[in-house]
Design a protein around this motif. Structure first.
Motif, short mmCIF file in Angstrom:
data_model
loop_
_atom_site.label_atom_id
_atom_site.label_comp_id
_atom_site.label_asym_id
_atom_site.label_seq_id
_atom_site.Cartn_x
_atom_site.Cartn_y
_atom_site.Cartn_z
N ILE A 288 0.84 -1.20 0.00
CA ILE A 288 0.00 0.00 0.00
C ILE A 288 0.87 1.25 0.00
O ILE A 288 0.68 2.19 -0.78
CB ILE A 288 -0.94 -0.01 1.23
N ALA A 289 1.90 1.23 0.89
CA ALA A 289 2.78 2.41 0.99
C ALA A 289 3.48 2.69 -0.34
O ALA A 289 3.57 3.83 -0.78
CB ALA A 289 3.79 2.17 2.10
N THR A 290 3.96 1.62 -0.96
CA THR A 290 4.67 1.79 -2.22
C THR A 290 3.76 2.41 -3.28
O THR A 290 4.14 3.34 -3.99
CB THR A 290 5.17 0.43 -2.72
N HIS A 294 4.01 6.17 -5.11
CA HIS A 294 4.14 6.33 -6.55
C HIS A 294 2.87 6.88 -7.17
O HIS A 294 2.63 6.72 -8.36
CB HIS A 294 4.54 5.00 -7.20
N ASN A 295 2.03 7.48 -6.30
CA ASN A 295 0.83 8.16 -6.75
C ASN A 295 -0.13 7.30 -7.56
O ASN A 295 -0.69 7.75 -8.56
CB ASN A 295 1.19 9.40 -7.58
N LEU A 296 -0.29 6.04 -7.16
CA LEU A 296 -1.26 5.20 -7.84
C LEU A 296 -2.60 5.31 -7.14
O LEU A 296 -2.67 5.59 -5.95
CB LEU A 296 -0.79 3.74 -7.86
N GLN A 297 -3.65 5.10 -7.89
CA GLN A 297 -5.00 5.20 -7.34
C GLN A 297 -5.23 4.11 -6.29
O GLN A 297 -4.71 3.02 -6.42
CB GLN A 297 -6.04 4.99 -8.45
N PRO A 298 -6.06 4.40 -5.29
CA PRO A 298 -6.40 3.35 -4.32
C PRO A 298 -7.02 2.13 -4.99
O PRO A 298 -6.81 1.00 -4.56
CB PRO A 298 -7.44 4.03 -3.41
N THR A 300 -6.21 0.85 -7.84
CA THR A 300 -5.12 0.03 -8.35
C THR A 300 -4.52 -0.78 -7.20
O THR A 300 -4.26 -1.98 -7.33
CB THR A 300 -4.01 0.92 -8.95
N THR A 301 -4.33 -0.10 -6.07
CA THR A 301 -3.78 -0.78 -4.91
C THR A 301 -4.62 -1.99 -4.55
O THR A 301 -4.10 -3.07 -4.29
CB THR A 301 -3.77 0.19 -3.70
N GLU A 302 -5.93 -1.79 -4.56
CA GLU A 302 -6.81 -2.89 -4.20
C GLU A 302 -6.64 -4.08 -5.14
O GLU A 302 -6.62 -5.23 -4.71
CB GLU A 302 -8.27 -2.41 -4.20
N MET A 303 -6.49 -3.77 -6.42
CA MET A 303 -6.36 -4.87 -7.37
C MET A 303 -5.05 -5.61 -7.15
O MET A 303 -5.00 -6.84 -7.24
CB MET A 303 -6.46 -4.34 -8.80
N VAL A 304 -3.98 -4.85 -6.84
CA VAL A 304 -2.70 -5.51 -6.58
C VAL A 304 -2.83 -6.40 -5.34
O VAL A 304 -2.35 -7.54 -5.30
CB VAL A 304 -1.59 -4.45 -6.39
N GLN A 305 -3.52 -5.88 -4.31
CA GLN A 305 -3.72 -6.70 -3.10
C GLN A 305 -4.42 -8.01 -3.45
O GLN A 305 -4.04 -9.07 -2.96
CB GLN A 305 -4.57 -5.93 -2.09
N ALA A 306 -5.43 -7.89 -4.29
CA ALA A 306 -6.18 -9.08 -4.67
C ALA A 306 -5.27 -10.12 -5.31
O ALA A 306 -5.33 -11.31 -5.00
CB ALA A 306 -7.31 -8.71 -5.61
#
Lengths: 322, 507
Positions: A288-290, A294-298, A300-306
């Motif tokens: 999440i911090a990374t 790098h100014n990615l949308q939340p 996007t973060t969620e999808m990476v977590q998935a």
């Protein structure tokens, strides 16, 4: 003979990696991510950044510890976020009687919820997901009623020390989380309770037939999980310096389950990986911090977590069918 | 003209030949008994007939044409219906809905014609002795009535073959008679029936032919009326002389009768559990091995589990060393010195993911710990002792039990029981599924333990093991003690004769 061994070598390596991945994959992923950040993320390798990351992850780690124990018995506890909210609601009400009194009441709320969950699961025989769903819904509602839906600022300095203070240059919050990790690790490895818990998760009929007090152990597990959640709840209040029952611990059950699963504890029970759970929480926090840096949308973060969760589950499955 | 025929069918699972060139023929209008003990291959054969398994060899023919059922659905559509022990219908739907599931009568608009469905269901079910309201949820019916619904459904699908797997195991005597009426009716209509049951009385009442399987092989097939009961039992249980010569007899040294004057260490009186146990009583003296004989489903495992507090009892008294074990639970049974080795080692015995060490120490954790903290040295002491004594072969005490061989898993389980210092050891099929060497070791261990003064109850489907290992054999049938063999009577012949005697009990 020799040709056979030569031919067999790559196979052995693949098998080794397969056995190695579920155990140490999390740690490898953390190392990779840290190395990447050191090179590509400005201001990542600074003391203040590390502090922030650790403070943010501490409540998740504490809740995930309890979750790992419950999952070790082949259960699940959805009510942890509501327990945090309940703890948060009681703190401002009882701070007038002193910090210790307020903390005790918050912990007692955890014990009560844990008892209800445990009795529903062990004695009534409800499935854990249904039993804890009741308080997942009702617990937060009760917390909002208790706090009359208000956001209360906390000014008691002794209490706020838990959330904002330092001890030997490290946040108190982080000390507490680390201590709890050690305690839970010790309990799992070295106590009668810990070993019974694993046996029950591994094969409940066998544990029953062996004469283990299965119901008592299950109830205790849910109480421990809820108490850990209430500790996380009161620490969160101390950190944000205000109590808001409608937002404290919101969706934390999902973060906790993620940390446990990514850390290599199977949902099928019988195994609890305490350090893996800590690593799982750290990994998700780092991701999440990374992303944020790098100014990615939340989103996007969620999808990476998935994706990470799926990889973790897939790797674990691979090992089982081996 | 045969209705269903299999020739030289084999089915191999890793390490086991579940079916070894078995042939089986079913004629139209024939009620064909399929019998054999656990592991004989009955279920595997049924699964081959119904398309659940694909045979590894041999051929199937159905109505005089070669057949191959890729899925259970194929077999069903061809007209082979199966009724399992557990009713597999939808408990929350109504009786009529269950009966017509998938082929409901439609109205002109293509909607389900409920009225017609209910009316037809009522008519059909009356023929099966089910007179309940067909709009009731199926789950609220008695198990027997549910089974009748399942049977009616099976026959309705234009079945040519109906396979019944222990259909009477949960039926009341009255319901059994209704079922037999239905079977006779099917018989008259030319439907072939494969009937699996362990109740000899029922077989002789209803079946024309019999096929006996043992260890995956066909041992006998022919008219049932021509086969004496005693012969049937010996074919089911007995081992061929060739086999005995190959494997050697059991490793038991002699009948452990214990001290005949000593008071019993275990006293069981009038155990009752609905449908399963009726007034089961027996004693076990210290140093004595008491065998529980009988066919599958006779109530042997239930008796053992009930004594260990893991099976519901409606009434009955259990005494250990003169002390009453009231309301037995597994926890209390262990406290009283009762140790149970369950029949299904994998499901109820070992914890596969835990190590050998943890599995052995599992039941005695409080004794090897102080203030809830486990003492590794005390655990290791116990674990080392039993690994040595039982010669458990593991790479280390930390190896997961799930990775051990069957024999070593069984030894780990026995080690756990012995670590509790029991007074009574209840063993349910202690040598099933383990290799010959481990079998002999377990058998001599049972002897040794009895010699040390333990009371042992032994259940075994291997007649020789039972007879050679026990000083006395209590024979059960349909949950009733039908005889006790003592002294010179403890022979396979007497055991089989007692099992085979006709039931005189009024239902």
């Amino acid at each position: 003979m020799s040709t056979e061994t030569v031919a067999a070598r790559p196979l052995v390596d693949a098998a080794k990696i397969k056995a190695w991945l579920p155990k140490y994959g999390v740690y490898a992923a953390i190392v990779l991510l840290v190395v990447y950040n050191i090179f590509f993320t400005p201001y990542f390798a600074t003391w203040s950044n590390l502090r922030i990351q650790l403070i943010q992850v501490a409540p998740i780690v504490i809740v995930a510890l309890g979750m790992a124990l419950v999952i070790g018995t082949e259960g699940i506890d959805l009510s942890v976020g509501s327990v945090m909210a309940l703890a948060a609601a009681f703190i401002p009400l009882y701070l007038g009687y002193g910090v210790v009194a307020a903390i005790l009441v918050a912990l007692l709320a955890g014990v009560a919820v844990g008892l209800i969950n445990g009795i529903l699961v062990a004695r009534v025989g409800l499935q854990p997901i249904v039993a804890t769903l009741a308080l997942f819904v009702g617990g937060r509602g009760l917390a909002v009623v208790i706090s009359e839906g208000k956001l209360v600022d906390i000014r008691n300095q002794d209490f706020l020390y838990l959330g904002a203070g330092d001890l030997l240059g490290i946040p108190v919050l982080v000390w507490i989380a680390a201590l709890l990790v050690l305690v839970v690790g010790f309990v799992v490895r070295r106590t009668v309770f810990g070993r019974r818990l694993l046996a029950i998760g591994g094969n409940r009929p066998a544990a029953e037939l062996a004469g283990l007090p299965v119901k008592r152990v299950l109830i205790t597990v849910y109480v421990v999980c809820a108490v850990l959640a209430s500790i996380a709840g009161l620490l969160s209040v101390a950190r944000i310096q205000s109590s808001d029952a409608s937002s404290v611990g919101l969706l934390i059950e999902l973060s906790a389950i993620t940390a446990v699963v990514v850390g290599g504890t199977p949902l099928t029970g019988g195994k609890v990986r305490v350090l893996g759970t800590v690593a799982g929480a750290l990994l998700m926090q780092l991701v999440i911090a990374t992303m944020i840096k790098h100014n990615l949308q939340p989103s996007t973060t969620e999808m990476v977590q998935a994706v990470i969760i799926l990889i973790a589950v897939y790797v674990a499955r691979e090992r089982k069918t081996r | 003209m045969a209705l269903l025929e299999v020739n030289d069918v084999s089915k191999i699972f890793p390490g086991v030949r579940a079916l070894d060139q078995v042939s089986f023929t079913l004629q139209p209008g024939e009620v064909h008994a399929l019998v054999g003990e656990n592991g004989a291959g009955k279920s595997t054969l049924i699964k081959v007939l119904t398309g659940v398994y694909q045979p590894d060899g041999g051929e199937l023919s159905y109505r005089d044409a070669p057949a191959q059922f890729g899925t259970p659905m194929d077999a069903q559509q061809a007209g082979i219906s199966t009724i399992y022990q557990e009713v597999n219908l939808v408990p929350l739907m109504s009786v009529a809905q269950n009966l017509f599931l998938g082929r409901e009568p439609r109205t002109g608009l293509g909607l389900i014609d409920r009225k017609r469905m209910d009316r037809e269901a009522r008519e059909i079910l009356t023929g099966y002795g089910v007179t309940t309201d067909v709009r009731r949820q199926l789950g609220t019916l008695a198990l027997g009535a549910q089974q009748m619904v399942a049977l009616a459904r099976a026959v309705m699908v234009d079945a040519k073959v109906v396979i019944m797997d222990e259909p009477t195991s949960s039926l009341e005597p009255r319901e059994v008679q209704t079922l037999f009426g239905v079977i006779r009716d099917l018989h008259a209509r030319g439907i072939g029936i494969v009937y699996v049951s362990h109740r000899l009385d029922e077989l002789y009442q209803i079946c024309d032919t019999v096929t006996i399987l043992r260890d995956g092989k066909l041992v006998h097939t022919g008219k049932l009326a021509d086969l004496e009961r005693i012969k049937l039992v010996s074919l089911m249980l007995g081992r061929d002389m060739a086999e005995v010569r190959r494997e050697g007899a059991t490793a038991f040294s002699g009948a452990a009768t214990g001290d005949t004057d000593a008071p019993p260490v275990l006293r069981v009186r009038k155990l009752n559990s609905r449908h399963k146990l009726h007034d089961v009583s027996f004693d076990v003296r210290p140093g004595e091995v008491v065998g529980l004989g009988g066919l599958l489903g006779a109530g042997r495992s239930e008796t053992i589990k009930a004594i260990g507090g893991a099976y519901h009892l409606d009434s009955g008294d259990i005494q250990v060393d003169g002390k009453d074990l009231k309301k037995p639970t597994p926890v209390r049974a262990v406290e009283f010195g009762i140790a149970v080795q369950p029949e299904d080692r994998k499901a109820e015995g070992i914890v596969p993911g835990l190590s050998v060490r943890e599995n052995i120490a599992l039941a005695v954790l409080p004794r090897v710990s102080r203030f809830g903290f486990v003492s590794d040295s005390k655990v290791n002491e116990i674990v080392d002792r039993y690994i040595k004594r039982l010669r458990i072969k593991a790479s280390s005490p930390d190896q997961a039990v799930g990775d051990l061989s069957g024999g070593n898993q069984q030894k780990v389980l026995l080690a756990r029981l012995l670590a509790t210092d029991p007074k009574v050891l209840l063993l349910d099929e202690p040598t099933r599924g383990i290799d010959v060497g481990a079998k002999a070791e377990v058998q001599s261990l049972i002897d040794e333990l009895a010699a040390e003064g333990l009371g042992v109850v032994l259940v075994s489907s291997d007649a020789e093991e039972l007879v050679e290992g026990s000083g006395r054999v209590v024979v059960l049938r349909d949950g009733v003690v039908v005889g006790t063999l003592t002294g010179d009577q403890v022979t396979t012949e007497d055991l089989m004769a007692t099992i085979a005697t006709e039931a005189t009990r009024e239902h």
